[in-house]
Design an enzyme around this catalytic site. Sequence first.
Site, short mmCIF file in Angstrom:
data_model
loop_
_atom_site.label_atom_id
_atom_site.label_comp_id
_atom_site.label_asym_id
_atom_site.label_seq_id
_atom_site.Cartn_x
_atom_site.Cartn_y
_atom_site.Cartn_z
N SER A 75 0.88 -1.17 0.00
CA SER A 75 0.00 0.00 0.00
C SER A 75 0.92 1.22 0.00
CB SER A 75 -0.83 -0.01 1.29
OG SER A 75 -1.40 1.24 1.54
N TYR A 114 -1.83 -1.29 10.19
CA TYR A 114 -1.89 -1.39 8.72
C TYR A 114 -0.55 -0.98 8.12
CZ TYR A 114 -3.83 -0.93 4.00
OH TYR A 114 -4.08 -1.09 2.65
#
Length: 257
Positions: A142, A155
């Site tokens: 990401s 995350y």
Amino acid sequence: MKDKVVIITGAAMGLGYAAAVELASQGAKLVLVDYNEEKLEAAQKEIKDKYSEVEILTVIADVSDEQAVKNYVDKTVEKFGRIDGFYNNAGIEGKQASITEYEMETFKKVIDINLMGVYYGMRYVIPVMQKQGYGRIVNVASVGGIRGVLNEVPYVASKHAVSGMTKNAALEFGKDGVLTNAIAPGAILTPMVAASFKQVNPDDPKAAEKEYAANNPTKRLGEPEDVAKVVAFFLSPENGYVSGQTIAIDGGQSNVY
Ligand code: NAD
């Protein structure tokens, strides 16, 4: 990708599903893995309706369960005899909260799925690719794997780990013809990102979406198809020499200071 065998995790929705459609259009044989049984069956049906000749195996698995991962790999080899491409994509965002207040149960869950799930996948897929002397892996990191993202500490930790593991896989298995890369999507309009905008602005998620798009050099969010095309390339033999890279797919946003 004609007749290439590709495993896609998190294939029922979002980025995984979009890649499945793209690869089906290129004639690949697909193994679709997800823990949402209902959505996975619906996804398979939609692809079959559009590309009736495509061979599809679906396997229900939670990627944070090592035995379930071993099982989807075994089932793939049983049915197709090989694995050419592996889209190691399943992941979750977790709840948004400060570092000092983050709920430990959610923290561990994000790490179990995003980090351990990607690791288990490589652990069981790579030996099959090594034996073949060929393989292409795309792990999903990401922009949170190359930069910080406020209120998303597990995350960001998990996605930096994905980027790191990608480098190690490239170092170890290049000699076996296995090229491993990661992608770093920005905000791509999937069910996950829609839910994320709801966390940012529960009263008006559309306003959060608009604000995010305004900050992007392209003035729009990404579409799952923008990502699928890039992924299909890195899963194909057309990629002959790129390995260990984390490729941002974010309209250039990660370059903004
Ligand atoms: P999504 O929530 O829309 O779809 C994710 C899919 O993965 C779902 O079908 C879900 O059922 C499945 N899944 C989740 N956890 C699983 C598990 N433990 N085992 C098996 N299946 C599981 O999400 P998305 O936006 O398509 O995200 C896909 C990947 O891309 C994730 O790793 C996410 O972190 C990453 N990503 C997405 C964006 C984005 O903008 N959409 C940006 C950066 C990274």
